[in-house]
Design a protein around this motif. Structure first.
Motif, PDB file in Angstrom:
ATOM      1  N   THR A   8       0.854  -1.055  -0.576  1.00 49.72           N
ATOM      2  CA  THR A   8       0.147  -0.023  -0.044  1.00 49.72           C
ATOM      3  C   THR A   8       0.808   1.527  -0.800  1.00 49.72           C
ATOM      4  O   THR A   8       0.516   2.512  -0.044  1.00 49.72           O
ATOM      5  N   ALA A   9       2.231   1.310   0.664  1.00 50.85           N
ATOM      6  CA  ALA A   9       3.060   2.231   0.284  1.00 50.85           C
ATOM      7  C   ALA A   9       2.676   2.984   1.162  1.00 50.85           C
ATOM      8  O   ALA A   9       3.160   4.229   1.728  1.00 50.85           O
ATOM      9  N   GLU A  10       2.172   2.809   2.093  1.00 45.72           N
ATOM     10  CA  GLU A  10       1.477   3.526   3.495  1.00 45.72           C
ATOM     11  C   GLU A  10       2.891   3.389   4.668  1.00 45.72           C
ATOM     12  O   GLU A  10       3.386   1.778   4.324  1.00 45.72           O
ATOM     13  N   PRO A  11       3.020   3.763   5.830  1.00 50.70           N
ATOM     14  CA  PRO A  11       3.651   3.657   6.854  1.00 50.70           C
ATOM     15  C   PRO A  11       3.671   2.427   7.274  1.00 50.70           C
ATOM     16  O   PRO A  11       2.040   1.940   8.032  1.00 50.70           O
ATOM     17  N   ALA A  12       4.470   1.233   7.927  1.00 52.16           N
ATOM     18  CA  ALA A  12       4.065   0.554   8.074  1.00 52.16           C
ATOM     19  C   ALA A  12       3.592   0.540  10.045  1.00 52.16           C
ATOM     20  O   ALA A  12       3.164   1.840  10.861  1.00 52.16           O
ATOM     21  N   GLY A  13       1.585  -0.038  10.535  1.00 48.23           N
ATOM     22  CA  GLY A  13       0.556   0.431  11.255  1.00 48.23           C
ATOM     23  C   GLY A  13       0.479   1.854  11.432  1.00 48.23           C
ATOM     24  O   GLY A  13      -1.110   1.554  11.356  1.00 48.23           O
ATOM     25  N   ALA A  14       0.200   1.795   9.664  1.00 42.33           N
ATOM     26  CA  ALA A  14      -1.102   2.785   9.348  1.00 42.33           C
ATOM     27  C   ALA A  14      -1.943   2.057   9.261  1.00 42.33           C
ATOM     28  O   ALA A  14      -2.137   1.447   8.344  1.00 42.33           O
ATOM     29  N   VAL A  15      -3.319   2.723   9.573  1.00 41.40           N
ATOM     30  CA  VAL A  15      -4.525   2.210   8.654  1.00 41.40           C
ATOM     31  C   VAL A  15      -4.671   2.905   7.649  1.00 41.40           C
ATOM     32  O   VAL A  15      -4.423   3.584   6.859  1.00 41.40           O
ATOM     33  N   THR A  16      -5.691   1.507   7.134  1.00 42.04           N
ATOM     34  CA  THR A  16      -5.878   1.566   4.904  1.00 42.04           C
ATOM     35  C   THR A  16      -7.562   1.179   5.070  1.00 42.04           C
ATOM     36  O   THR A  16      -8.174   1.487   5.870  1.00 42.04           O
ATOM     37  N   GLY A  17      -7.888   1.874   4.267  1.00 44.00           N
ATOM     38  CA  GLY A  17      -8.648   1.547   3.559  1.00 44.00           C
ATOM     39  C   GLY A  17     -10.056   2.244   4.097  1.00 44.00           C
ATOM     40  O   GLY A  17     -10.188   3.374   4.530  1.00 44.00           O
ATOM     41  N   GLY A  18     -11.399   1.200   5.236  1.00 46.48           N
ATOM     42  CA  GLY A  18     -12.944   2.004   5.298  1.00 46.48           C
ATOM     43  C   GLY A  18     -12.345   2.693   6.379  1.00 46.48           C
ATOM     44  O   GLY A  18     -13.073   2.933   7.129  1.00 46.48           O
ATOM     45  N   LEU A  19     -11.258   1.817   7.575  1.00 44.93           N
ATOM     46  CA  LEU A  19     -11.042   1.697   8.764  1.00 44.93           C
ATOM     47  C   LEU A  19     -10.638   3.159   8.181  1.00 44.93           C
ATOM     48  O   LEU A  19     -10.828   4.255   9.522  1.00 44.93           O
TER      49      LEU A  19
END
Length: 137
Positions: A8-19
């Protein structure tokens, strides 16, 4: 240590999607709720305007490095202190203390609604709500 989730190219531990959407909507609800409560409370809008961005003064801590900056930013952008202030304000019936708590919580909600989450020590752009700012390619 992995700093980003390669899927997702997001920081580890970052929430994604619907959350992430739910957390941002929760922030919007907090902002609107505290602002409405402040209006019902009949607080001074001059005080609201003067204090609304005060928690963002914690940005200055980033001049001393990302670890210290994240620590101070997060301290100014968590619910703990303004909720404690609100409790004290209700117990002591101190209008200014209650006003500060409502404005502070409104600010936090506004930031969360915009996607500005709590910071990781890896840098200002790495938050629990995902990456903010320019992404390097």
């Amino acid at each position: 240590m992995q700093l980003t989730d390669t899927a997702t190219a997001e920081p580890a531990g970052a929430v994604t999607g619907g959350l992430r959407t739910m957390l941002r909507l929760e922030g919007l609800a907090l902002f609107l709720g505290m602002t409405l409560l402040y209006w019902v409370w009949d607080g001074s809008w001059w005080v609201y305007a003067a204090l609304f961005l005060a928690p963002d003064l914690s940005f200055a801590a980033y001049f001393f490095g990302p670890r210290f900056g994240a620590m101070l930013y997060n301290a100014a952008h968590t619910y703990m202190v303004p909720m404690a202030l609100m409790t004290v304000g209700f117990v002591t019936a101190e209008p200014l203390v209650l006003s500060i708590a409502m404005i502070w919580l409104a600010h936090i909600g506004f930031d969360r609604a915009l996607g500005f989450g709590l910071k990781y020590s890896t840098g200002f752009g790495f938050t629990h709500l995902g990456r903010i700012g320019k992404r390097s390619t």
